[in-house]
Design an enzyme around this catalytic site. Sequence first.
Site, PDB file in Angstrom:
ATOM      1  N   HIS A  16       0.838  -1.213   0.000  1.00 32.08           N
ATOM      2  CA  HIS A  16       0.000   0.000   0.000  1.00 32.08           C
ATOM      3  C   HIS A  16       0.870   1.259   0.000  1.00 32.08           C
ATOM      4  CE1 HIS A  16      -4.002   1.967   1.167  1.00 32.08           C
ATOM      5  NE2 HIS A  16      -3.130   2.958   1.017  1.00 32.08           N
ATOM      6  N   HIS A  18       1.326   5.012  -2.474  1.00 37.21           N
ATOM      7  CA  HIS A  18       0.827   5.821  -3.601  1.00 37.21           C
ATOM      8  C   HIS A  18       1.995   6.423  -4.373  1.00 37.21           C
ATOM      9  CE1 HIS A  18      -3.467   5.965  -2.221  1.00 37.21           C
ATOM     10  NE2 HIS A  18      -2.870   5.600  -1.089  1.00 37.21           N
ATOM     11  N   HIS A 214      -9.781   1.397  -0.024  1.00 39.21           N
ATOM     12  CA  HIS A 214      -9.498   2.168   1.188  1.00 39.21           C
ATOM     13  C   HIS A 214     -10.782   2.181   2.019  1.00 39.21           C
ATOM     14  CE1 HIS A 214      -6.049   3.843  -1.002  1.00 39.21           C
ATOM     15  NE2 HIS A 214      -5.649   4.446   0.107  1.00 39.21           N
ATOM     16  N   GLU A 217     -10.338   3.551   7.347  1.00 37.68           N
ATOM     17  CA  GLU A 217      -9.142   4.322   7.722  1.00 37.68           C
ATOM     18  C   GLU A 217      -9.608   5.425   8.672  1.00 37.68           C
ATOM     19  OE1 GLU A 217      -7.253   6.423   4.477  1.00 37.68           O
ATOM     20  OE2 GLU A 217      -5.511   6.977   5.680  1.00 37.68           O
ATOM     21  N   HIS A 238      -5.978  -0.041   5.018  1.00 33.33           N
ATOM     22  CA  HIS A 238      -6.054   0.440   6.407  1.00 33.33           C
ATOM     23  C   HIS A 238      -6.989  -0.435   7.255  1.00 33.33           C
ATOM     24  CE1 HIS A 238      -3.776   4.033   5.260  1.00 33.33           C
ATOM     25  NE2 HIS A 238      -4.551   4.089   4.206  1.00 33.33           N
ATOM     26  N   ASP A 296       2.374   4.193   2.607  1.00 37.87           N
ATOM     27  CA  ASP A 296       1.273   5.030   2.112  1.00 37.87           C
ATOM     28  C   ASP A 296       1.766   6.211   1.250  1.00 37.87           C
ATOM     29  OD1 ASP A 296      -1.413   5.392   1.756  1.00 37.87           O
ATOM     30  OD2 ASP A 296      -1.826   6.229   3.744  1.00 37.87           O
TER      31      ASP A 296
HETATM   32 ZN   LIG Z   1      -3.641   4.995   0.751  1.00 36.36          ZN
END
Ligand SMILES: [Zn+2]
Length: 360
Positions: A16, A18, A214, A217, A238, A296
């Site tokens: 995970h 980005h 997602h 979270e 998450h 992340d």
């Molecule tokens: Zn994310």
Amino acid sequence: MENGPPVFDKPKVELHVHLDGSIKPETILQIGKKRKIGLPADTVEGLLQQVSYNEPLCLTEFLAKFSLYMPAIAGDREAVKRIAYEFVEMKAKEGVIYVEVRYSPHLLANCKVNPIPWGQKKGDLTPDEVVNLVNQGLKAGEEAFNIKARSILCCMRHMPSWSPEVVELCKKYRNDSVVAIDLAGDELINAETYSEHRRAYEEAERCGIHRTVHAGEAGPPQVIKEAIHILKAERIGHGYHVLEDDSLYKQLLKQNMHFEVCPWSSYLTGACKNSFADHPVVRFMKDGANYSLNTDDPLIFNSTIHTDYKIAKDSMGFTEQEFQRVNINAAKSSFLPEQEKKELLSKLYSAYGILKSTEF
Ligand SMILES: [Zn+2]
């Protein structure tokens, strides 16, 4: 942020992260200069001071960070390919041997995307070509740095009109780096109300495209339920707030659902307000849940994978054995085809000195 040697200096798997939250500040400065696009600073330190942070911010403030530098990157062919290549280099240096990197192709485009993001002028870089360029960058990186990188294409909760194209791009490039679809953005925007997201995920399932979402979270357990039942998610991004619904949590433990946990991110986004010692992942660890440790958005959180491992070791009581289990679970829950998954697992087993017969 971290000092001293890495706490787990062995091959790792990251699921995970980005792409647009993992760009080197030097690259942002160089591309911004080349394209004559204004940035909030002209040195690495100055840029990091604006873009990254180390105390919790709200979602709006967090999202505002991207608009400080994305105008320099989006819409530029060289930049898109380069950030993918440098991402692989960065992960190789961190000892990651397999990574799944995610991004919204639309947020890097400036043509055939409505609205055109980041206040860019209309250009000629389409979401389709963005995926092609990222694939080229990832492949060049794989060859140069000897690790494996795959990608996940993100739908954005607030942009349901982009989702039909996202799933089509997943299908088009499924044999070329892309392994799954994701849904990112503000969880309070309910996906069930926006049928485009649901239809994109149904199409993904129909075509055998893997699915992560997602969920949980910042949002309540209901968003996780929706991800599983409506969007047929195979992994949860998450998922911390699953602990507020005991029966859902027990069910997901039984199903061996994979949670993509991002400890440092969860602190800085305010997703988890407890101390690290009371973080949901401590419960996941105690319950033998299936989860991974991930960064992340390392640019914005001024971190590396070692930051998250260090927090896990120093503030959450993680042992070497748990780190091994986490990475083995990440490999098992990766979106690689079965044969490649086996190869990845055997690399981990041999690096950890585990005989297959005693595997977790
Ligand atoms: Zn994310």
